[in-house]
Every structure is written in structure tokens, then in C-alpha cells.
Design a protein around this motif. Structure first.
Motif, PDB file in Angstrom:
ATOM      1  N   ASP A 155       1.667  38.582 -55.447  1.00 14.79           N
ATOM      2  CA  ASP A 155       1.819  37.541 -56.455  1.00 14.79           C
ATOM      3  C   ASP A 155       0.958  36.323 -56.153  1.00 14.79           C
ATOM      4  OD1 ASP A 155       2.849  36.644 -58.853  1.00 14.79           O
ATOM      5  OD2 ASP A 155       4.512  35.575 -57.903  1.00 14.79           O
ATOM      6  N   LEU A 156      -0.200  36.550 -55.523  1.00 14.79           N
ATOM      7  CA  LEU A 156      -1.127  35.461 -55.239  1.00 14.79           C
ATOM      8  C   LEU A 156      -2.107  35.311 -56.391  1.00 14.79           C
ATOM      9  CD1 LEU A 156      -2.083  36.252 -51.517  1.00 14.79           C
ATOM     10  CD2 LEU A 156      -0.542  34.457 -52.303  1.00 14.79           C
ATOM     11  N   THR A 157      -2.509  34.078 -56.649  1.00 18.05           N
ATOM     12  CA  THR A 157      -3.583  33.860 -57.611  1.00 18.05           C
ATOM     13  C   THR A 157      -4.909  34.155 -56.910  1.00 18.05           C
ATOM     14  OG1 THR A 157      -3.912  31.543 -56.999  1.00 18.05           O
ATOM     15  CG2 THR A 157      -2.233  32.025 -58.679  1.00 18.05           C
ATOM     16  N   ASP A 158      -5.972  34.322 -57.666  1.00 18.63           N
ATOM     17  CA  ASP A 158      -7.286  34.570 -57.073  1.00 18.63           C
ATOM     18  C   ASP A 158      -7.687  33.425 -56.148  1.00 18.63           C
ATOM     19  OD1 ASP A 158      -7.486  36.956 -58.413  1.00 18.63           O
ATOM     20  OD2 ASP A 158      -8.692  36.147 -60.067  1.00 18.63           O
ATOM     21  N   ALA A 159      -7.401  32.199 -56.554  1.00 18.22           N
ATOM     22  CA  ALA A 159      -7.769  31.031 -55.752  1.00 18.22           C
ATOM     23  C   ALA A 159      -6.992  31.001 -54.438  1.00 18.22           C
ATOM     24  CB  ALA A 159      -7.510  29.752 -56.544  1.00 18.22           C
ATOM     25  N   GLN A 160      -5.707  31.351 -54.512  1.00 21.14           N
ATOM     26  CA  GLN A 160      -4.888  31.363 -53.297  1.00 21.14           C
ATOM     27  C   GLN A 160      -5.345  32.471 -52.344  1.00 21.14           C
ATOM     28  OE1 GLN A 160      -1.027  31.787 -55.018  1.00 21.14           O
ATOM     29  NE2 GLN A 160      -0.848  29.627 -55.565  1.00 21.14           N
ATOM     30  N   ARG A 161      -5.632  33.636 -52.881  1.00 21.24           N
ATOM     31  CA  ARG A 161      -6.096  34.747 -52.039  1.00 21.24           C
ATOM     32  C   ARG A 161      -7.429  34.391 -51.390  1.00 21.24           C
ATOM     33  NH1 ARG A 161      -5.874  38.068 -55.584  1.00 21.24           N
ATOM     34  NH2 ARG A 161      -8.051  38.406 -56.171  1.00 21.24           N
ATOM     35  N   GLU A 162      -8.302  33.721 -52.145  1.00 22.30           N
ATOM     36  CA  GLU A 162      -9.602  33.332 -51.617  1.00 22.30           C
ATOM     37  C   GLU A 162      -9.459  32.349 -50.460  1.00 22.30           C
ATOM     38  OE1 GLU A 162     -13.811  31.704 -53.426  1.00 22.30           O
ATOM     39  OE2 GLU A 162     -11.950  30.742 -54.119  1.00 22.30           O
ATOM     40  N   ILE A 163      -8.632  31.321 -50.627  1.00 21.14           N
ATOM     41  CA  ILE A 163      -8.515  30.310 -49.585  1.00 21.14           C
ATOM     42  C   ILE A 163      -7.812  30.855 -48.347  1.00 21.14           C
ATOM     43  CG2 ILE A 163      -6.331  29.320 -50.417  1.00 21.14           C
ATOM     44  CD1 ILE A 163      -9.298  27.444 -48.800  1.00 21.14           C
ATOM     45  N   LEU A 164      -6.802  31.698 -48.533  1.00 17.74           N
ATOM     46  CA  LEU A 164      -6.096  32.275 -47.387  1.00 17.74           C
ATOM     47  C   LEU A 164      -7.015  33.202 -46.594  1.00 17.74           C
ATOM     48  CD1 LEU A 164      -2.615  33.064 -48.986  1.00 17.74           C
ATOM     49  CD2 LEU A 164      -3.094  31.354 -47.213  1.00 17.74           C
TER      50      LEU A 164
END
Length: 216
Positions: A155-164
């Protein structure tokens, strides 16, 4: 369903305990096991060892035929041990049952073995083999393998997955931290505040989708 299990054994019950007589404060890690006719040849790494003292003159055990240094890397010794196949040990149990050795790490206190099998029955057979041959081991962890998941399943957004992902690969989560939030912000072309918010929200969603979901 594939199963992984962790077993522990006291060092006194494992033939390589003899090595700790000369290196009581070190750690030994199994690199791999090569079965041959009538013998088991395991390769080990010994941390911070004096290689001049690693030989059979200092290791007396019926389960070991020979021990010798193959190489050294950054003070760690890579050693080969010719193991007696007739001597019953946890290595014999692994070769005689349908389990695969993932890792083995030993200290003077105990040994930890991680094994994998296609069915739980194989893990049970391994445990039974140890009991029948008086090889004292204790099962400390047993779990089924879980499939790899993408960020979307968490349930991550693309932006959250990218930064993590970026933070992890750049060393942001290392100790000590290798990269500040501002460096992540500069690389992505966003503000530090945006980095902090995405990290916080992404971490929260990961925890909710994994730890909390598992507890439930």
C-alpha cells in the motif's frame, strides 16, 4: 510449502568446538559443505585468527581428519576441514536428510544453524535424526517462506516506495547514518521536509502492512 528452521547446539557438542580452545573470542562461519566419498568437507571462515596456530596439532577430535588454511582475507582465515563421515554430527544429519543448510555461525557459547526444506516433514525428519543419534539440538524458530512483495502490495505510493528504496540503498538507515535527508532531497529535487514526510508515511504504511498485519 517451503519451510525454514533455526536450530542451536552448544559448542561442546559440535566437533569444531576444539577450534575455540585457541580462539575463544572469535566467530566461525560455515561457507559451504562439499560431500565426497566417505567424507564431509566443510569450508569455514574464522574471524581474526592467527593462521600460524590453525592445524591438527591444536585440534584433536575424532570427527575431524584434517584442518588447513586455504586463504586469508583482511585478517580472516578461510579453512578447509576434512570431516569423518562416520562421526555423527549435525552436518551428517543435514546430509542424511532432505534439508538444505543455509548458514551456520558459531561462537564459544553456541552454534546456530539455519536450514530449509520443501516440506515440514523434512524438518521433522532432520530433528528426529538428531534425537536418534544423540545429537543435541534445539529448535528455536520455524516459519514458512513468504513470497516477495512489491511496494504496491504494501500500500505504498510510488513516491514513498522511491524514497524508501533510495534511502536504503544510499545508507540512510545505516548506523552510523551515511546520508542525511538533505542529500536525498537534493538527489530527488524536492525539499527536505518532503523527504521527511515521505519517509514517515512510507515507514508507517510498511509497519501497518507487515508487523501489524502479521500480529492480527
Amino acid at each position: 510449502m517451503a519451510i525454514e528452521a533455526t536450530f542451536t547446539a552448544t559448542e561442546g557438542e559440535f566437533p569444531l568446538a576444539a577450534v575455540f580452545g585457541d580462539f575463544p573470542g572469535t566467530q566461525i562461519e560455515l561457507d559451504r559443505v562439499v560431500p565426497t566419498d566417505g567424507a564431509i568437507i566443510p569450508y569455514f571462515w574464522i574471524e581474526d585468527a592467527d593462521i600460524a596456530t590453525i592445524d591438527m596439532s591444536n585440534v584433536a577430535h575424532p570427527g575431524i581428519h584434517d584442518i588447513r588454511v586455504i586463504d586469508t582475507v583482511h585478517g580472516n582465515a578461510f579453512i578447509r576441514i576434512d570431516w569423518d563421515f562416520e562421526y555423527e554430527s549435525i552436518l551428517t544429519a543435514i546430509l542424511e536428510t532432505e534439508v538444505e543448510l543455509i548458514s551456520a555461525i558459531g561462537t564459544q557459547a553456541n552454534w546456530t544453524f539455519d536450514i530449509r526444506a520443501e516440506e515440514q516433514e523434512a524438518i521433522s525428519q532432520f530433528h528426529t535424526y538428531c534425537k536418534e543419534h544423540e545429537i543435541p539440538v534445539e529448535l528455536t524458530q520455524l516459519h514458512a517462506l513468504s513470497p516477495l512483495r512489491s511496494g504496491h502490495e504494501y500500500d505504498l505510493t510510488d513516491a514513498q516506495r522511491e524514497i524508501l528504496t533510495l534511502a536504503y540503498t544510499r545508507g540512510y538507515y545505516d548506523s552510523p547514518r551515511q546520508l542525511p535527508q538533505q542529500a536525498l532531497a537534493d538527489e530527488l529535487g524536492i525539499t527536505r521536509q518532503a523527504v521527511a514526510a515521505r519517509l514517515k508515511r512510507g515507514t508507517r504504511r510498511l509497519i501497518a502492512s507487515t508487523l501489524i498485519a502479521l500480529d492480527e
